[in-house]
Design a protein around this motif. Structure first.
Motif, PDB file in Angstrom:
ATOM      1  N   VAL A  48       0.840  -1.197   0.000  1.00 20.24           N
ATOM      2  CA  VAL A  48       0.000   0.000   0.000  1.00 20.24           C
ATOM      3  C   VAL A  48       0.876   1.248   0.000  1.00 20.24           C
ATOM      4  CG1 VAL A  48      -1.631   1.327   1.407  1.00 20.24           C
ATOM      5  CG2 VAL A  48      -2.017  -1.091   1.013  1.00 20.24           C
ATOM      6  N   THR A  49       1.932   1.241   0.798  1.00 23.03           N
ATOM      7  CA  THR A  49       2.839   2.389   0.857  1.00 23.03           C
ATOM      8  C   THR A  49       3.505   2.617  -0.501  1.00 23.03           C
ATOM      9  OG1 THR A  49       3.241   1.985   3.193  1.00 23.03           O
ATOM     10  CG2 THR A  49       4.846   3.347   2.031  1.00 23.03           C
ATOM     11  N   ALA A  50       3.964   1.563  -1.126  1.00 24.02           N
ATOM     12  CA  ALA A  50       4.594   1.697  -2.445  1.00 24.02           C
ATOM     13  C   ALA A  50       3.591   2.211  -3.477  1.00 24.02           C
ATOM     14  CB  ALA A  50       5.172   0.356  -2.887  1.00 24.02           C
ATOM     15  N   SER A  51       2.370   1.747  -3.402  1.00 23.84           N
ATOM     16  CA  SER A  51       1.330   2.196  -4.328  1.00 23.84           C
ATOM     17  C   SER A  51       1.022   3.679  -4.140  1.00 23.84           C
ATOM     18  CB  SER A  51       0.072   1.361  -4.122  1.00 23.84           C
ATOM     19  OG  SER A  51      -0.991   1.885  -4.855  1.00 23.84           O
ATOM     20  N   GLN A  52       0.907   4.111  -2.891  1.00 18.71           N
ATOM     21  CA  GLN A  52       0.627   5.522  -2.636  1.00 18.71           C
ATOM     22  C   GLN A  52       1.794   6.404  -3.072  1.00 18.71           C
ATOM     23  OE1 GLN A  52      -0.442   5.697   1.492  1.00 18.71           O
ATOM     24  NE2 GLN A  52      -2.552   5.085   1.099  1.00 18.71           N
ATOM     25  N   PHE A  53       3.000   5.949  -2.836  1.00 16.21           N
ATOM     26  CA  PHE A  53       4.177   6.716  -3.252  1.00 16.21           C
ATOM     27  C   PHE A  53       4.224   6.844  -4.776  1.00 16.21           C
ATOM     28  CE2 PHE A  53       8.669   7.007  -4.447  1.00 16.21           C
ATOM     29  CZ  PHE A  53       8.996   8.199  -3.809  1.00 16.21           C
ATOM     30  N   ALA A  54       3.956   5.759  -5.482  1.00 17.67           N
ATOM     31  CA  ALA A  54       3.965   5.800  -6.945  1.00 17.67           C
ATOM     32  C   ALA A  54       2.861   6.713  -7.470  1.00 17.67           C
ATOM     33  CB  ALA A  54       3.797   4.389  -7.507  1.00 17.67           C
ATOM     34  N   SER A  55       1.695   6.656  -6.859  1.00 14.74           N
ATOM     35  CA  SER A  55       0.593   7.512  -7.277  1.00 14.74           C
ATOM     36  C   SER A  55       0.922   8.982  -7.023  1.00 14.74           C
ATOM     37  CB  SER A  55      -0.675   7.121  -6.523  1.00 14.74           C
ATOM     38  OG  SER A  55      -1.721   8.001  -6.821  1.00 14.74           O
ATOM     39  N   PHE A  56       1.495   9.267  -5.864  1.00 16.43           N
ATOM     40  CA  PHE A  56       1.850  10.641  -5.533  1.00 16.43           C
ATOM     41  C   PHE A  56       2.923  11.174  -6.478  1.00 16.43           C
ATOM     42  CE2 PHE A  56       4.333  13.737  -3.037  1.00 16.43           C
ATOM     43  CZ  PHE A  56       3.334  14.672  -2.819  1.00 16.43           C
ATOM     44  N   SER A  57       3.929  10.379  -6.766  1.00 13.47           N
ATOM     45  CA  SER A  57       4.998  10.840  -7.646  1.00 13.47           C
ATOM     46  C   SER A  57       4.506  11.006  -9.083  1.00 13.47           C
ATOM     47  CB  SER A  57       6.191   9.889  -7.596  1.00 13.47           C
ATOM     48  OG  SER A  57       5.845   8.638  -8.132  1.00 13.47           O
ATOM     49  N   TRP A  58       3.431  10.333  -9.453  1.00 12.67           N
ATOM     50  CA  TRP A  58       2.868  10.474 -10.789  1.00 12.67           C
ATOM     51  C   TRP A  58       2.006  11.734 -10.877  1.00 12.67           C
ATOM     52  CZ3 TRP A  58       3.704   8.609 -15.415  1.00 12.67           C
ATOM     53  CH2 TRP A  58       2.736   8.738 -16.396  1.00 12.67           C
ATOM     54  N   GLU A  59       1.277  12.061  -9.798  1.00 13.37           N
ATOM     55  CA  GLU A  59       0.368  13.192  -9.809  1.00 13.37           C
ATOM     56  C   GLU A  59       1.030  14.509  -9.429  1.00 13.37           C
ATOM     57  OE1 GLU A  59      -2.863  13.250 -10.753  1.00 13.37           O
ATOM     58  OE2 GLU A  59      -2.674  11.150 -11.324  1.00 13.37           O
ATOM     59  N   LEU A  60       2.129  14.476  -8.704  1.00 15.14           N
ATOM     60  CA  LEU A  60       2.767  15.699  -8.222  1.00 15.14           C
ATOM     61  C   LEU A  60       3.169  16.655  -9.346  1.00 15.14           C
ATOM     62  CD1 LEU A  60       3.725  17.255  -5.734  1.00 15.14           C
ATOM     63  CD2 LEU A  60       5.927  16.108  -6.005  1.00 15.14           C
ATOM     64  N   PRO A  61       3.829  16.224 -10.412  1.00 16.81           N
ATOM     65  CA  PRO A  61       4.174  17.178 -11.482  1.00 16.81           C
ATOM     66  C   PRO A  61       2.934  17.835 -12.104  1.00 16.81           C
ATOM     67  CG  PRO A  61       5.423  15.163 -11.750  1.00 16.81           C
ATOM     68  CD  PRO A  61       4.419  14.908 -10.670  1.00 16.81           C
ATOM     69  N   LYS A  62       1.855  17.097 -12.241  1.00 14.15           N
ATOM     70  CA  LYS A  62       0.628  17.683 -12.799  1.00 14.15           C
ATOM     71  C   LYS A  62       0.074  18.757 -11.871  1.00 14.15           C
ATOM     72  CE  LYS A  62      -0.692  13.358 -14.973  1.00 14.15           C
ATOM     73  NZ  LYS A  62      -1.637  12.251 -14.942  1.00 14.15           N
ATOM     74  N   MET A  63       0.105  18.486 -10.559  1.00 17.46           N
ATOM     75  CA  MET A  63      -0.405  19.463  -9.598  1.00 17.46           C
ATOM     76  C   MET A  63       0.458  20.721  -9.599  1.00 17.46           C
ATOM     77  SD  MET A  63      -1.643  16.889  -6.489  1.00 17.46           S
ATOM     78  CE  MET A  63      -0.486  17.585  -5.402  1.00 17.46           C
ATOM     79  N   ILE A  64       1.775  20.561  -9.702  1.00 15.56           N
ATOM     80  CA  ILE A  64       2.669  21.717  -9.719  1.00 15.56           C
ATOM     81  C   ILE A  64       2.431  22.561 -10.964  1.00 15.56           C
ATOM     82  CG2 ILE A  64       5.091  22.409  -9.933  1.00 15.56           C
ATOM     83  CD1 ILE A  64       5.769  20.058  -8.074  1.00 15.56           C
ATOM     84  N   LEU A  65       2.327  21.921 -12.118  1.00 16.48           N
ATOM     85  CA  LEU A  65       2.073  22.666 -13.362  1.00 16.48           C
ATOM     86  C   LEU A  65       0.729  23.378 -13.317  1.00 16.48           C
ATOM     87  CD1 LEU A  65       3.451  20.217 -16.060  1.00 16.48           C
ATOM     88  CD2 LEU A  65       4.418  22.400 -15.341  1.00 16.48           C
ATOM     89  N   LEU A  66      -0.277  22.752 -12.744  1.00 12.77           N
ATOM     90  CA  LEU A  66      -1.586  23.383 -12.628  1.00 12.77           C
ATOM     91  C   LEU A  66      -1.521  24.616 -11.724  1.00 12.77           C
ATOM     92  CD1 LEU A  66      -4.628  23.248 -13.274  1.00 12.77           C
ATOM     93  CD2 LEU A  66      -4.883  21.864 -11.212  1.00 12.77           C
ATOM     94  N   GLU A  67      -0.805  24.522 -10.616  1.00 10.97           N
ATOM     95  CA  GLU A  67      -0.670  25.669  -9.721  1.00 10.97           C
ATOM     96  C   GLU A  67       0.101  26.804 -10.397  1.00 10.97           C
ATOM     97  OE1 GLU A  67      -2.053  26.341  -6.771  1.00 10.97           O
ATOM     98  OE2 GLU A  67      -3.151  24.457  -7.014  1.00 10.97           O
ATOM     99  N   PHE A  68       1.161  26.483 -11.138  1.00  3.46           N
ATOM    100  CA  PHE A  68       1.893  27.524 -11.870  1.00  3.46           C
ATOM    101  C   PHE A  68       0.998  28.181 -12.919  1.00  3.46           C
ATOM    102  CE2 PHE A  68       6.199  25.565 -10.799  1.00  3.46           C
ATOM    103  CZ  PHE A  68       6.504  26.569  -9.898  1.00  3.46           C
ATOM    104  N   TRP A  69       0.188  27.395 -13.599  1.00  2.00           N
ATOM    105  CA  TRP A  69      -0.722  27.945 -14.608  1.00  2.00           C
ATOM    106  C   TRP A  69      -1.730  28.884 -13.962  1.00  2.00           C
ATOM    107  CZ3 TRP A  69      -0.910  28.749 -19.527  1.00  2.00           C
ATOM    108  CH2 TRP A  69      -2.113  29.115 -20.120  1.00  2.00           C
ATOM    109  N   LYS A  70      -2.296  28.477 -12.823  1.00  6.66           N
ATOM    110  CA  LYS A  70      -3.249  29.344 -12.114  1.00  6.66           C
ATOM    111  C   LYS A  70      -2.578  30.641 -11.674  1.00  6.66           C
ATOM    112  CE  LYS A  70      -6.241  25.741 -10.212  1.00  6.66           C
ATOM    113  NZ  LYS A  70      -6.687  25.079  -8.963  1.00  6.66           N
ATOM    114  N   MET A  71      -1.331  30.541 -11.225  1.00 10.08           N
ATOM    115  CA  MET A  71      -0.597  31.730 -10.797  1.00 10.08           C
ATOM    116  C   MET A  71      -0.355  32.676 -11.976  1.00 10.08           C
ATOM    117  SD  MET A  71       2.977  31.936  -8.685  1.00 10.08           S
ATOM    118  CE  MET A  71       3.915  31.145  -9.975  1.00 10.08           C
ATOM    119  N   LEU A  72      -0.001  32.121 -13.132  1.00 14.77           N
ATOM    120  CA  LEU A  72       0.220  32.961 -14.316  1.00 14.77           C
ATOM    121  C   LEU A  72      -1.070  33.635 -14.774  1.00 14.77           C
ATOM    122  CD1 LEU A  72       2.681  30.791 -16.417  1.00 14.77           C
ATOM    123  CD2 LEU A  72       3.156  32.971 -15.272  1.00 14.77           C
ATOM    124  N   VAL A  73      -2.164  32.922 -14.730  1.00 10.39           N
ATOM    125  CA  VAL A  73      -3.449  33.505 -15.123  1.00 10.39           C
ATOM    126  C   VAL A  73      -3.830  34.615 -14.159  1.00 10.39           C
ATOM    127  CG1 VAL A  73      -5.924  33.016 -15.293  1.00 10.39           C
ATOM    128  CG2 VAL A  73      -4.273  31.468 -16.333  1.00 10.39           C
TER     129      VAL A  73
END
Length: 87
Positions: A48-73
């Protein structure tokens, strides 16, 4: 109206209907050791820990890019984001 003959596979209710080999196997039942249960729990938690870590590392770049986009807008249109601002 319902009878036992209507059921597709009636299960035997007594040990006598199971036969001698099955009745002997019922006597061999043992309790599960706490060490085995602990080992199984640790393996589940590890997966479960490995699964959550893999999911988080997959979603983190998308969340960061979305926050940067919102900041630019927000920076490109500052009046729309201010409370009480005129548009």
């Amino acid at each position: 109206m319902s009878s036992d003959s209507d059921k597709p596979n009636p299960r035997p209710s007594d040990d006598q209907e199971l036969g001698a080999p099955i009745a002997d196997l019922l006597n061999l039942e043992q309790d599960t050791s706490p060490a085995f249960l602990s080992s199984v729990r640790k393996k589940i938690y590890r997966r479960v820990t490995a699964s959550q870590f893999a999911s988080f590392s997959w979603e983190l770049p998308k969340m960061i890019l979305l926050e940067f986009w919102k900041m630019l807008v927000e920076l490109s249109n500052p009046r729309a984001s201010q409370k009480g601002g005129r548009s």
